[in-house]
Enzyme design. Structure first.
Site, PDB file in Angstrom:
ATOM      1  N   THR A 174       0.891  -1.305  -0.012  1.00 43.61           N
ATOM      2  CA  THR A 174       0.069  -0.029  -0.219  1.00 43.61           C
ATOM      3  C   THR A 174       0.731   1.182   0.059  1.00 43.61           C
ATOM      4  O   THR A 174       2.075   1.209   0.558  1.00 43.61           O
ATOM      5  CB  THR A 174      -0.969   0.023   1.454  1.00 43.61           C
ATOM      6  OG1 THR A 174      -1.442  -1.247   1.466  1.00 43.61           O
ATOM      7  CG2 THR A 174      -1.985   1.261   1.095  1.00 43.61           C
ATOM      8  N   VAL A 202     -11.998  -6.556  -0.780  1.00 46.30           N
ATOM      9  CA  VAL A 202     -11.617  -5.385  -0.277  1.00 46.30           C
ATOM     10  C   VAL A 202     -10.350  -5.523   0.973  1.00 46.30           C
ATOM     11  O   VAL A 202     -10.816  -6.386   1.738  1.00 46.30           O
ATOM     12  CB  VAL A 202     -12.665  -4.487   0.095  1.00 46.30           C
ATOM     13  CG1 VAL A 202     -12.152  -3.263   0.714  1.00 46.30           C
ATOM     14  CG2 VAL A 202     -13.653  -4.017  -1.162  1.00 46.30           C
ATOM     15  N   ASP A 204      -7.466  -3.856   3.752  1.00 48.69           N
ATOM     16  CA  ASP A 204      -7.496  -2.879   4.794  1.00 48.69           C
ATOM     17  C   ASP A 204      -7.549  -1.489   4.280  1.00 48.69           C
ATOM     18  O   ASP A 204      -7.930  -0.541   5.185  1.00 48.69           O
ATOM     19  CB  ASP A 204      -6.500  -3.143   5.983  1.00 48.69           C
ATOM     20  CG  ASP A 204      -5.152  -2.885   5.354  1.00 48.69           C
ATOM     21  OD1 ASP A 204      -4.989  -3.437   4.188  1.00 48.69           O
ATOM     22  OD2 ASP A 204      -4.276  -2.790   6.162  1.00 48.69           O
ATOM     23  N   THR A 224       0.436  -1.690   6.650  1.00 48.24           N
ATOM     24  CA  THR A 224       0.460  -2.200   5.062  1.00 48.24           C
ATOM     25  C   THR A 224       0.566  -3.861   5.318  1.00 48.24           C
ATOM     26  O   THR A 224       1.094  -4.217   6.351  1.00 48.24           O
ATOM     27  CB  THR A 224       1.761  -1.464   4.490  1.00 48.24           C
ATOM     28  OG1 THR A 224       2.807  -1.827   5.370  1.00 48.24           O
ATOM     29  CG2 THR A 224       1.576  -0.017   4.230  1.00 48.24           C
ATOM     30  N   GLY A 227      -3.783  -7.276   4.537  1.00 51.38           N
ATOM     31  CA  GLY A 227      -4.854  -6.469   5.016  1.00 51.38           C
ATOM     32  C   GLY A 227      -5.924  -7.167   5.986  1.00 51.38           C
ATOM     33  O   GLY A 227      -6.842  -6.603   6.823  1.00 51.38           O
TER      34      GLY A 227
END
Ligand code: GLY
Length: 314
Positions: A174, A202, A204, A224, A227
């Site tokens: 991320t 989806v 985190d 990061t 998730g």
């Protein structure tokens, strides 16, 4: 409050500009958005923005979020297709100030209505990798979830002529940035998520309290890597909540790391926890996620420095 920023990873894109902008008095949200756009726009970065690996269906679904620690305004975007800068869409949603999260087609629709342009953002390189590694699995028996599970142990690198430095099925990274402009603290995230993920998965990064949280009265935290782990433990809120109860930053992070150890079942995996307090002290801990780096700068320092996270393995 000091001016400062913390950004994860060793990506250098936008780091010098972030310092210059904060020194020049720019608003923290403009600084964060610019510094994360600099990563999203770089097609050589394979875990964030359009450079990332698609989902199992071969489609890019991007996640991102923006949260302002003044009043805790929030915008989060999940599984958005065809728009390359989820962080900017998330910021727009936050600034509009009605809903706090949009997913899928609704996120794309919102982006289009607010001046973003739509295009097929899958790069030719990633299309080729997906064709080699994932497309053949579509014809095999089993559910998508079973096949996604199998991809985790799959060594895609051996199927490629040109080796990448990163194993795609370890890619749950991320772009994360926390910044203070001397008045308040904000945080934002952006990711293309788990490479080869189940459509609609989806992580985190757009989940408030899991992948990010900020309250200018206490500090900020962002996560990061895996998730699913941050979501199960609501790690970012746990760290900021602990600070709100008077725990020093280091103890708040240790508290969250201990809490992660008590998870059982599921996919597991490492998590990197990045946190700052209201005074601008920072702590970054890699919990079973291997060595990682991060950038930090505050207004008492001449330049941003690239630092190593502490590694806590259990
Ligand atoms: N931490 C990013 C993700 O799990 O999608």
């Amino acid at each position: 409050m000091l001016k400062f920023f913390l950004r994860n990873h060793d990506w250098v894109n936008g780091i010098a500009e972030a310092r210059e902008s904060l020194v020049a008095g720019k608003h923290r949200n403009d600084v964060i958005e610019q510094a994360i756009n600099a990563i999203e726009d770089d097609r050589s970065i394979e875990t964030v923005g359009p450079g990332g690996f698609p989902n199992f269906a071969g489609e890019m679904e991007l996640d991102g979020a923006f949260m302002d620690g003044k009043g805790r305004m929030l915008g989060a975007i999940a599984a958005m297709k065809n728009i390359g800068r989820p962080v900017s869409v998330a910021r727009k949603l936050m600034d509009v100030g009605l809903h706090t999260m949009l997913a899928g087609e609704g996120a794309t629709e919102f982006a289009l209505a607010n001046g973003f342009t739509s295009s097929d953002i899958l790069t030719p390189k990633m299309r080729q990798r997906w064709n080699l590694a994932v497309r053949p699995l579509h014809d095999e028996p089993g559910t998508i979830m079973e096949k996604v599970r199998g991809l985790n142990s799959f060594d895609l690198e051996n199927d490629l002529e040109s080796r990448s430095s990163q194993a795609p099925f370890d890619s749950k990274d991320t772009a994360l940035m926390i910044a203070s402009d001397g008045n308040d603290i904000s945080i934002a995230t952006s990711t293309s998520g788990w490479a080869g993920k189940h459509p609609g998965r989806v992580g985190d990064s757009p989940i408030c309290g899991a992948g990010f949280y900020v309250d200018s009265r206490y500090g900020a935290c962002g996560c990061t890597h895996m998730g699913e782990v941050a979501m199960r433990a609501a790690t970012a809120r746990l760290v900021v909540g602990a600070m709100s109860l008077g725990m020093p930053l280091s103890e708040a992070i240790a508290h969250a790391a201990k809490d992660l150890k008590t998870l059982s079942g599921g996919a597991g995996g490492g998590l990197v926890v990045h946190a700052v307090n209201q005074q601008g002290d920072y702590a970054v801990v890699s919990c079973n996620a291997g060595p990682v780096k991060f950038w930090f700068w505050n207004e008492k320092m001449p330049n941003p420095v690239l630092l190593d996270a502490e590694e806590w393995n259990h």
